[in-house]
Design a protein around this motif. Sequence first.
Motif: not given
Length: 250
Positions: A120-126, A152-161
């Motif tokens: 599901h990804g990682n909290l500390y990666r955008t 560019g913007v925005p950055l998002r969390p690199d997690v699976v929503w």
Amino acid sequence: MENASLNEAAKCLAAAQQLLFLSGAGISAESGVPTFRGKDGLWRNYRAEDLATPEAFARNPALVWEWYNWRKALVAQCQPNAAHFAVVELAKLLPHCLFVTQNVDGLHRAAGLDNVLEMHGNLYRTRCTVCGALEEKREDVTPEVRCTHCGGVPLRPDVVWFGEAIPPTTLKTIYDKLSVADAILVVGTSGTVYPAAGFAVEVRRRGGTVIEINTESPHGHYPRDIFLQGKAGTVLPQLVAQLKSQLQIA
Ligand code: BV8
């Protein structure tokens, strides 16, 4: 912990040719990370399903980033617990096991489990929503923070929503292992989130053994052959000790 089940679980793991390990939020509970569906799973009366979605981010990226910044700061104070370190021992004893976590807290890696699959990804990666660039970011992020690659913007969390697909390569690795697994060891998950919740069902469908460690008694989500009730931080080290004696390792 009742020795018979512990012994049976250790024997099954020792005999298995192919294994899958799956952890959920419960393995990090003793590190102080709130689980999703426990009593502390709320943030300002929002649930994960309310905020961990592309729709929530499109509607109010600042609110979603506030939630992730709160979680990042909270998890940054947390250390891996005895369960995470026991899993590192398991990885040394069971080289044919694929280690998968649903957690995004990074605590398996922090404990030294380098090859864990963070499905599901990682909290500390955008991830940049414009160019897709990935960046490690331990500090707070807001929708105004620009991508260092494309601006560019925005950055998002690199997690699976919720409603987003698990990365196909990740899923292929998991299903390739599931297609040959003799057993799965499931630790600290409520088995409510798919496709992870389907992994134990798949192993059982193919005649494999399901071993589960959880504080709560089994509920209907999926079958288990061996149920070790207790805290992961207590049961996993006991299971490692039993496994070592099964494998005649000091
Ligand atoms: C997808 C990252 C399709 C974000 C998370 C059927 C098939 C496919 C999909 C679905 C389906 N049915 C429904 C769906 C949709 C959805 C879903 O499953 N919804 C649920 C709510 C019904 N699934 C999805 O959307 C998935 N995507 O299927 O895509 C697709 C295909 C193609 C194209 C487009 C789409 C994506 C799901 C990923 C969601 N992201 N996290 C973030 O964290 O911010 S999920 C989130 O929940 C966390 O990752 C968490 O790990 C996970 C699961 O929760 P648990 O880990 O189990 O935690 P929980 O609190 O529930 O339970 C803790 C357990 O520990 C308890 O049992 C407790 O008793 C125990 N415990 C507590 N303390 C301890 C302990 N045990 C041991 N020791 C202790 N000390």
